[in-house]
Design an enzyme around this catalytic site. Structure first.
Site, short mmCIF file in Angstrom:
data_model
loop_
_atom_site.label_atom_id
_atom_site.label_comp_id
_atom_site.label_asym_id
_atom_site.label_seq_id
_atom_site.Cartn_x
_atom_site.Cartn_y
_atom_site.Cartn_z
CB THR A 12 -0.90 0.00 1.27
OG1 THR A 12 -1.80 -1.08 1.15
CG2 THR A 12 -1.68 1.29 1.42
CG ASP A 57 -1.99 -6.43 -2.71
OD1 ASP A 57 -1.83 -7.26 -1.81
OD2 ASP A 57 -2.90 -5.58 -2.70
CB SER A 58 2.22 -8.44 0.55
OG SER A 58 1.14 -8.37 1.45
N1 ASP Z 1 -2.94 -5.33 0.24
C1 ASP Z 1 -1.81 -4.58 0.72
C2 ASP Z 1 -0.57 -5.48 0.65
O1 ASP Z 1 -0.42 -6.32 1.46
C3 ASP Z 1 -2.04 -4.10 2.11
C4 ASP Z 1 -0.94 -3.26 2.70
O2 ASP Z 1 0.10 -3.03 2.16
O3 ASP Z 1 -1.15 -2.75 3.82
O4 ASP Z 1 0.21 -5.34 -0.25
#
Ligand code: ASP
Length: 337
Positions: A12, A57-58
């Site tokens: 994010t 995105d992880s």
């Molecule tokens: N969906 C995002 C990720 O894990 C959430 C984040 O970075 O906070 O890449």
């Protein structure tokens, strides 16, 4: 002057809104950082930022991505004092756990960080997370993989994501934070792992078939049997309370027993956020111990899964893996018996 290497994998923190939803955007994070004088000031350690391609995105990460991060750190190990891995928060606890096992003889700090709101937004938590991570990586010789977010420096393989929306997104329910981060940064030396001898080595992960299954009331022997079909090699069984499962379902227990006999490594982890497995506590826990399920004690499911992948990648026999799952290798668990 200390130098920090930043491996920017995605998340994010560097995302942009497109068509109403967030996605990583190439070059955007370094552009934003360049526009913020505090990242170029004398008080901020000098750093090199390596942006991965593609940024992820992880939730899209896999063990191959952990391998790429570990090898990147190893390739730059001698030239930097510390490492920051910018990563999405969703699977950050898995990556932090995996790196803790893969980076053998780690003697420099590796901090994973990210944010809940992109750096480019007004209320972002990214600025503080990134600056404090850089300062810790540059100035404190912590020989561990850690996770830093919102004032908490946690051991990576003890951390778990507990909030999808709060800035305090991670907890380390079974191990204290490694530092108090307030006006001062007070690292708790006595909690840190001992500095290892020998040079850094990176474990090469193999294609390994492991899985995690959360028990639920009413789970049936046939569905568990399906889950344990070949080619599965290891299973993290997330049990109730102190490591309990139904002891009044002989068919279910026999499915587990047969899998163990076949060489499947089954590890007992509790569904509780805090506390340890003790299969001697209740008859429902004894039943699992009797069929050959091994205790994960107070390990997180994230650390247990990545530890299994690591141990299978070392080509060890199932019995040796069972033994090592019960040992404390990187501060990930507290054996009680
Ligand atoms: N969906 C995002 C990720 O894990 C959430 C984040 O970075 O906070 O890449």
């Amino acid at each position: 002057m200390s130098r920090v290497y930043i491996a920017y994998t995605g998340g994010t923190i560097g995302m942009k809104k497109r068509g109403g939803s967030y996605a990583p955007a190439e070059g955007y994070l370094s552009e934003r950082l360049a526009a913020m004088p505090e990242f170029a000031g004398d008080a901020t350690p000098s750093y090199t930022l390596h942006e991965y391609s593609p940024l992820l995105d992880s939730s899209n990460m896999r063990p191959q991505n952990w391998q790429a991060i570990a090898e990147d750190i190893a390739a730059n190990y001698d030239d930097y004092d510390g490492f920051v891995v910018i990563h999405g928060t969703d699977t950050m606890a898995y990556t932090a756990s995996a790196l803790s096992f893969m980076l053998e003889n780690l003697s420099k700090p590796v901090l994973l960080t990210g944010s809940q709101i992109p750096l480019a937004e007004v209320r972002s938590d990214a600025r503080e997370n990134l600056i404090t991570s850089l300062l810790i990586a540059a100035n404190y010789p912590i020989p561990e993989v850690c996770l830093y977010l919102n004032g908490s420096l946690l051991r990576g393989n003890r951390s778990t994501k507990v909030s999808s929306s709060g800035f305090e997104a991670f907890a380390s329910p079974n191990f204290p934070p490694l530092a108090e981060v307030g006006v001062d940064i007070d690292v708790k030396e006595r909690l840190l792992l001992a500095k290892p001898g020998g040079g850094l080595e990176v474990c090469k992960l193999k294609e390994v078939q492991v899985a995690a299954l959360r028990l639920f009331p009413g789970i049936t022997a046939p569905s568990l049997e399906n889950f344990l079909l070949e080619p599965i090699q290891g299973l993290i069984l997330e049990t109730y309370g102190a490591g309990n499962a139904p002891s009044n379902d002989a068919a279910l227990l026999s499915v587990l027993a047969r899998a163990v006999e076949r060489g499947v490594v089954i590890v007992n982890c509790t569904q509780c956020l805090q506390g340890s497995v003790d299969m001697g506590d209740y008859a429902t826990g004894n039943a699992l111990r009797d069929v050959g399920v091994v205790s994960g004690y107070d390990i997180t499911p994230e650390a247990a899964l990545t530890k299994l992948i690591y141990l299978f990648s070392l080509n060890l026999e199932p019995n040796v893996i069972r033994q090592k799952m019960r040992e404390n290798l990187r501060g990930e668990l507290t054996p009680t018996v």
